[in-house]
Design an enzyme around this catalytic site. Structure first.
Site, mmCIF file in Angstrom:
data_model
loop_
_atom_site.group_PDB
_atom_site.id
_atom_site.type_symbol
_atom_site.label_atom_id
_atom_site.label_comp_id
_atom_site.label_asym_id
_atom_site.label_seq_id
_atom_site.Cartn_x
_atom_site.Cartn_y
_atom_site.Cartn_z
ATOM 1 C CB SER A 45 -39.598 52.006 8.217
ATOM 2 O OG SER A 45 -40.987 51.937 8.024
ATOM 3 C CG ASP A 160 -41.192 55.027 6.429
ATOM 4 O OD1 ASP A 160 -39.984 54.839 6.203
ATOM 5 O OD2 ASP A 160 -42.010 54.100 6.590
#
Length: 274
Positions: A45, A160
Site C-alpha cells: 500500500s 490493496d
C-alpha cells in the site's frame, strides 16, 4: 557494516497505513543518515509507493518534498470522482505527480531490489509484484477496494495488499534478506479515532470508510506479518487519521523520532548478526 562481503543482507518492510504511512519517509531518512544498509525493500500500500520511490531515486529529500506538495492539495484527493465502475475516486492529479518520477521505471532499473504486494480481487490470492513497470505495481498495491478505481495489472484486477500481508516481512525472506527491519504504523488501528471525521460528518466518505475497513482487517494479520522481523519500528501515530495527508511533515517527523530512538538496538543487532 558497509562491507557487503562481511555482513548480512538487510531488508526493509514498509507497511500500509494511508497518510500514516508517510512516517516511512522519516524512517528512511534516519536509516540513511545512520548508515544502516538497505539491500532490498518490500512494501504494501503506502509502503509500496514510498518504497518504490526510494528504491529508484535513493533521494529522501525529493520524496519528502513530493509528499508535502501532494499533502497541501489534499482536497483534490476526494473530489477527483469517476463513474463508479471499479472505484469512486481516480486520484489522477495525485498519480500524475507521482508518475513524473517513476512513471516509466521498470523493476530491473531500480537501484535497490524491490517488490510489493497486492491481492487478486477475483480469487483472493496474494500477488507479489516484482516485474514490469514499478508504478503500475505500486499503484495496484495501494488500491483501496471500492474507494479507488482499479487499473488492471497484466490482465488481473488487484487491490490493496494490506488485506493479505500488511507488513511484507515474508516477501523479504523470499528475496533473500538475512536481517529484516519492519515498519508498522497500524499497531493502534482498531483504536484510531479520526478527530476530523468526528467533527465533520460530511467527511465520512467512501474513501475514509473503506480505508478504515482495510486497515482494521490488516491489523488482524499484523502479528503474523511481523513475527519473522528482527527489529520492528512502530512510530507513535496517535491522533493521525488515515486521511491526514496534509500533515505529511508531522508524520515524517514522528517516523524519524521513533527510528532514531531504536538506532542503537538496530546497530547492536546488526553487529551480532554480522
Amino acid at each position: 557494516m558497509n562491507n557487503k562481503m562481511n555482513r548480512k543482507k538487510v531488508g526493509l518492510a514498509l507497511g500500509g497505513g494511508a497518510a500514516r504511512g508517510l512516517a516511512h519517509i522519516g524512517v528512511l531518512e534516519v536509516l540513511e543518515r545512520e548508515s544502516i544498509p538497505i539491500d532490498m525493500i518490500a512494501g504494501t500500500s503506502m509502503g509500496a509507493i514510498i518504497g518504490a520511490f526510494y528504491a529508484h531515486t535513493r533521494d529522501i529529500n525529493l520524496i519528502k518534498d513530493l509528499a508535502v506538495e501532494v499533502g497541501k492539495h489534499r482536497i483534490r484527493f476526494f473530489t477527483d470522482l469517476t463513474i463508479p465502475r471499479t472505484g469512486i475516486l481516480r486520484w489522477k492529479w495525485v498519480e500524475d505527480r507521482l508518475k513524473r518520477v517513476i512513471g516509466g521505471v521498470r523493476f530491473e532499473d531500480l537501484k535497490i531490489p524491490f517488490a510489493c504486494v497486492a491481492v487478486d480481487i477475483d480469487n483472493g490470492e496474494e500477488v507479489i509484484l516484482n516485474e514490469g513497470l514499478v508504478w503500475d505495481a505500486a499503484r495496484a498495491s495501494a488500491t483501496v477496494p471500492v474507494a479507488l478505481s482499479i487499473n488492471p495489472w497484466q490482465g488481473r484486477y488487484l487491490v490493496d495488499g494490506g488485506v493479505s500481508n500488511p507488513v511484507p516481512v515474508s516477501v523479504l525472506k523470499q528475496m533473500g534478506a538475512d536481517f529484516i527491519i519492519a515498519v508498522n504504523v497500524l499497531h493502534d488501528a482498531v483504536n484510531v479515532t479520526d478527530h476530523e471525521l468526528h467533527k465533520k460528518a460530511k467527511e465520512h466518505n467512501i474513501f475514509t470508510i473503506m480505508t478504515k475497513t482495510v486497515y482494521i482487517l490488516s491489523y488482524r494479520a499484523i502479528g503474523t506479518s511481523l513475527g519473522e522481523a528482527d527489529v520492528v519500528i512502530e512510530p507513535d501515530m496517535g491522533g493521525i487519521a488515515f486521511t491526514d495527508f496534509h500533515r505529511a511533515e508531522e508524520c515524517i517527523k514522528r517516523g524519524a523520532r521513533t527510528t532514531q530512538n531504536i538506532i542503537p538496538e538496530i546497530k547492536r543487532r546488526l553487529s551480532l548478526a554480522g
